[in-house]
Structures are given as structure tokens and as C-alpha cells.
Design an enzyme around this catalytic site. Structure first.
Site, PDB file in Angstrom:
ATOM      1  N   HIS A   1      31.527  74.500  37.008  1.00 23.37           N
ATOM      2  CA  HIS A   1      32.223  75.129  38.133  1.00 23.37           C
ATOM      3  C   HIS A   1      33.483  75.789  37.575  1.00 23.37           C
ATOM      4  O   HIS A   1      34.038  75.328  36.568  1.00 23.37           O
ATOM      5  CB  HIS A   1      32.587  74.002  39.114  1.00 23.37           C
ATOM      6  CG  HIS A   1      33.165  74.457  40.411  1.00 23.37           C
ATOM      7  ND1 HIS A   1      34.483  74.803  40.554  1.00 23.37           N
ATOM      8  CD2 HIS A   1      32.608  74.595  41.640  1.00 23.37           C
ATOM      9  CE1 HIS A   1      34.709  75.139  41.812  1.00 23.37           C
ATOM     10  NE2 HIS A   1      33.596  75.023  42.496  1.00 23.37           N
TER      11      HIS A   1
ATOM     12  N   ASP B   1      33.261  65.762  35.249  1.00 21.27           N
ATOM     13  CA  ASP B   1      33.498  66.305  36.585  1.00 21.27           C
ATOM     14  C   ASP B   1      32.454  65.679  37.512  1.00 21.27           C
ATOM     15  O   ASP B   1      31.274  66.037  37.474  1.00 21.27           O
ATOM     16  CB  ASP B   1      33.369  67.836  36.532  1.00 21.27           C
ATOM     17  CG  ASP B   1      33.442  68.476  37.912  1.00 21.27           C
ATOM     18  OD1 ASP B   1      33.419  67.738  38.922  1.00 21.27           O
ATOM     19  OD2 ASP B   1      33.509  69.718  37.982  1.00 21.27           O
TER      20      ASP B   1
ATOM     21  N   GLN C   1      30.003  66.529  42.124  1.00 19.53           N
ATOM     22  CA  GLN C   1      28.671  66.533  42.739  1.00 19.53           C
ATOM     23  C   GLN C   1      27.893  65.244  42.511  1.00 19.53           C
ATOM     24  O   GLN C   1      26.812  65.076  43.069  1.00 19.53           O
ATOM     25  CB  GLN C   1      27.848  67.719  42.214  1.00 19.53           C
ATOM     26  CG  GLN C   1      28.391  69.081  42.605  1.00 19.53           C
ATOM     27  CD  GLN C   1      28.382  69.326  44.114  1.00 19.53           C
ATOM     28  OE1 GLN C   1      27.686  68.649  44.873  1.00 19.53           O
ATOM     29  NE2 GLN C   1      29.186  70.281  44.546  1.00 19.53           N
TER      30      GLN C   1
ATOM     31  N   LYS D   1      33.813  65.616  49.401  1.00 18.35           N
ATOM     32  CA  LYS D   1      32.380  65.741  49.104  1.00 18.35           C
ATOM     33  C   LYS D   1      31.659  64.397  49.264  1.00 18.35           C
ATOM     34  O   LYS D   1      30.449  64.318  49.124  1.00 18.35           O
ATOM     35  CB  LYS D   1      32.180  66.276  47.689  1.00 18.35           C
ATOM     36  CG  LYS D   1      32.680  67.723  47.558  1.00 18.35           C
ATOM     37  CD  LYS D   1      32.154  68.384  46.340  1.00 18.35           C
ATOM     38  CE  LYS D   1      32.965  69.589  45.941  1.00 18.35           C
ATOM     39  NZ  LYS D   1      32.454  70.838  46.509  1.00 18.35           N
TER      40      LYS D   1
ATOM     41  N   CYS E   1      30.941  79.579  42.772  1.00 22.02           N
ATOM     42  CA  CYS E   1      32.029  79.299  41.813  1.00 22.02           C
ATOM     43  C   CYS E   1      31.476  78.883  40.454  1.00 22.02           C
ATOM     44  O   CYS E   1      32.051  78.026  39.780  1.00 22.02           O
ATOM     45  CB  CYS E   1      32.982  78.238  42.332  1.00 22.02           C
ATOM     46  SG  CYS E   1      33.906  78.780  43.741  1.00 22.02           S
TER      47      CYS E   1
END
Ligand code: PMP
Length: 407
Positions: A123, A200, A203, A226, A364
Site C-alpha cells: 500500500h 503491515d 489487512q 479495519k 492505493c
């Protein structure tokens, strides 16, 4: 035991909403998830009856709010199985957490010519902070490529690592390709060279059970919004040894121990990295969201979402001209696609008129689009409250759009 989705949906009043007179079908969960009533109520309760600035007050409300914020920190720690509360830093989200590491770690540990490795499927939030570091310090940004299915070419990592490599920063789950990356393996390899790794988790946190000790991640970051929590709150987990080593990110507020005009000493962890009034209402509501998913069971959630994903791909594959972007076998709960030459924006607009919320564009992650030579995709992303009936509605909507364009 599986999820009782019909009863779960009652916890999310927004799912009752009609869009253009049609029942909302919300499939934009990778961008943000909807919030269960308990999270919204926690935010209201915070402002209605527990609001006072934390840490510095001797009065009842301040102490109460402080305890709630620190209890939230403990809950986050337990959720990702971090060894210590000192290692849980509240941030505004994933983006701020990566920027924190890029500034504090990057500025203090990197010299000109040192190298940071990211992947081709990151991202922008895990690309641009390193490019800013490159402008400040003259570091070199290297990229692990992915293959035509969207699988990282890990065999290339060996040749990317050198004695100038300072950090590897990779996404756990891709927000466009759905690939679940073998981060544990990447971390193991990096550690053989004494290189720390940032994961990261934006997600992965809503979909997979995360254990930062099992991964042995040096940094793990995610956003509250999220994972059914509020916007404006997120988390940086960092191993104590790194957080002790690197300097504060911002100055002011809770991050000081003593200030004179000559010299300021910094507070201990985790407060050293929490300048200014933290989002203590957000942290407590995030904690409620984590309780919510924990009660349902992360394994049940993962199972439900992967069933939805398999069903969606099976049904969507029957549509003429369907092209999936990202075809790995180990994947998270989203599907990126194109149909014939229909522009993603047109597809998204038609689906919108049918009450179906999907995301269109580059998500993104422009380098991913460049790798496939496309401008964007349509992305349907699933959450614990989605159903197979909603996927049927999506498939019928896509089919309708296809017929409109290719009669
Ligand atoms: N990384 C990934 C993989 C993401 O999907 C996102 C959100 N789309 C981010 C980072 C940025 O998250 P936030 O905007 O909450 O900071």
C-alpha cells in the site's frame, strides 16, 4: 462452531440501510469495516459519562478514563500476544505507525546508502514514508517483486539483502491481490542477517489470528477501523529493544519526563511515543471491538470469510470476460477483478445503483496496477457479517453490468 451470521447482522444497524431503495450490500470492508452497536455505544458512553483527559488528573473522571485507556492497551497486547504493554503504542492508524518507524528508526539508524526493502504489493502507506526517508537520508529503496499470480518471489530476497540492509517492511495481506504473505518465513530469513522486519497488518488483523511472538515481528502495525473499531486509532507494536533504542517521533504532552529550556528528558515506554492527548475514547472503543471479534472467535471468522471467498470466486468465474487480479491459493477475504473492457469505475457505478458497495481504482497500490498494466480493478472485500446471498446479488449485478456494456 461456525458464525451465526443472521444474528451477527443485528449487531450492525447500518446493514439495514437502503441505498437507492435497494438493500445495502456492503462489500468494501478492506477500506473500512462497519461497527457493531457495542463499539458505537462505547464511544457514546465515553463522551457521555467517562470523559476527562487522561494521565495527569487526580480527579475521579480522569483516573477512570486513564484506567480505561490503559486497560485497552492491555487488551491490544493480549489480542496480538505481545510480551509487554510497553510495546503497544497507540497511533492514528497504520499509516501513522509506519511513518513513526520510518522517522524514528529511519532517521536514527540509517545512513546514506543504507537499504530498506519493501515488496511490490505494498500500500502507498508502506512506500511513501520510505521515499520520504530516502529524500532525507539518501537511503536506497529495494523491492521484492511478485509473479503473475501475485505471489512474492521470495527466492529473490536473498540477492536483495546486503550488509547495508537496515529493515524489511512488508504487508501481511495484500489489499489488492489478497495474497497472504509468508511473513514468518521472511522474518526468519531477515533475522539470520540481524535485520528487523516491520509487518503491515492492516489487512490481516480483521481476518487472521495474529501472534507477534510467533511471527517474531520486530514491528507490527494496524488500524482500528479495519477491525470493527473506530477511525482515528491504530497500533504500533514494537519490540522493546527497538523502541528503547529509537528516539521519540513527536514532542509534547505525555512523552516527557522533565522539561527545562536547556534539556528535556523523555518518558518511559510506551508514553515516549504518545505525544499530546491520546484518543482515549478511540482506544477503549477499539478494545470493545477486539472483545467482539474475540468472542466470535478469529478462527471462525477466518473460516467464514474463506468460505465466502471461495464461493464468490466460483460464482464470479462463470461470468463471461471475468479476469481475476491475484490468483494465489493462500489468500485473504477479497477479490479484485475486471470484466471484459468495462472500466472499473463504470462497473462500480452500476453496482452502486443496485445498492452494492465495492471499491474501484488503484486501491492505493499503484505499483500493483503498473505490474499488471491496468489502471485499476473492482474490489469486493468480505467481513464477518457478509453472506452468500449478498454474493449472489453481487454476481447478478456484475452480470447486469456486463450485459449493458456487451449486448
Ligand atoms: N496498509 C494496507 C495494506 C492497507 O490496506 C491500508 C488501508 N487501505 C493501509 C495500509 C492504510 O491504513 P490507514 O489508512 O488506516 O492508515
Amino acid at each position: 462452531m461456525g458464525l451465526d451470521v443472521n444474528s451477527i447482522r443485528k449487531d450492525f444497524p447500518i446493514l439495514e440501510k437502503k441505498i437507492y431503495g435497494k438493500q445495502l450490500v456492503y462489500l468494501d470492508n478492506a477500506a473500512t469495516t462497519q461497527k457493531p452497536s457495542c463499539v458505537v455505544e462505547k464511544i457514546c458512553e465515553g463522551y457521555y459519562s467517562c470523559n476527562a483527559n487522561i494521565h495527569r488528573g487526580v480527579h475521579f473522571l480522569s483516573q477512570h478514563a486513564t484506567e480505561a485507556h490503559e486497560a485497552a492497551r492491555e487488551n491490544v497486547r493480549a489480542f496480538i500476544n505481545a510480551p509487554s504493554n510497553k510495546e503497544i503504542i497507540f497511533t492514528r492508524g497504520t499509516t501513522e505507525a509506519i511513518n513513526l518507524v520510518a522517522s524514528s528508526f529511519g532517521d536514527s539508524q540509517c545512513e546514506e546508502g543504507d537499504e530498506i526493502i519493501v515488496s511490490q504489493m505494498e500500500h502507498h502507506s508502506n512506500i511513501v514514508p520510505w521515499q520520504l526517508l530516502r529524500s532525507r537520508k539518501g537511503i536506497v529503496l529495494k523491492v521484492i517483486p511478485f509473479d503473475e499470480n501475485g505471489e512474492l518471489q521470495l527466492e529473490k530476497l536473498d540477492s536483495l539483502i546486503t550488509n547495508r540492509t537496515k529493515l524489511i517492511s512488508v504487508t501481511h495481506v495484500s489489499n489488492t491481490l489478497a495474497t497472504i504473505n509468508p511473513v514468518k518465513e521472511i522474518i526468519k530469513k531477515a533475522h539470520e542477517h540481524n535485520i528487523p522486519v516491520l509487518v503491515d497488518g492492516a489487512q490481516s488483523i480483521p481476518h487472521l489470528k495474529v501472534d507477534v511472538q510467533d511471527l517474531d515481528a520486530d514491528f507490527f502495525v494496524f488500524s482500528g477501523h479495519k477491525v470493527y473499531g473506530p477511525t482515528g486509532i491504530g497500533v504500533l507494536y514494537g519490540k522493546e529493544k527497538w523502541l528503547e533504542l529509537i528516539p521519540p517521533y513527536q514532542g509534547g504532552g505525555e512523552m516527557i519526563q522533565k522539561v527545562t529550556f536547556e534539556k528535556t528528558t523523555f518518558n518511559e515506554l510506551p508514553f515516549k511515543f504518545e505525544a499530546g492527548t491520546p484518543d482515549y475514547i478511540g482506544s477503549t472503543a477499539l478494545s470493545t471491538a477486539l472483545d467482539y471479534v474475540t468472542a466470535l472467535g478469529m478462527d471462525n471468522i477466518a473460516q467464514h470469510e474463506s468460505e465466502l471467498l471461495e464461493y464468490a470466486r466460483e460464482q464470479m468465474a462463470k461470468i463471461e470476460g471475468m479476469r481475476f487480479i491475484g490468483n494465489v491459493s493462500h489468500r485473504g477475504g477479497l477479490v479484485s477483478f475486471l470484466v471484459g473492457d468495462i472500466h472499473p469505475y463504470d462497473m462500480g457505478s452500476i453496482l452502486d445503483k443496485l445498492g452494492i458497495a465495492v471499491r474501484t481504482g488503484h486501491h492505493c497500490a499503484e505499483p500493483v496496477m503498473q505490474a499488471f498494466g491496468i489502471e485499476g480493478t473492482v474490489r469486493a472485500s468480505f467481513a464477518l457479517y457478509n453472506t452468500k446471498e449478498e454474493i449472489d446479488i453481487l454476481v447478478a449485478g456484475i452480470e447486469r453490468a456486463r450485459k449493458m456494456f456487451h449486448h
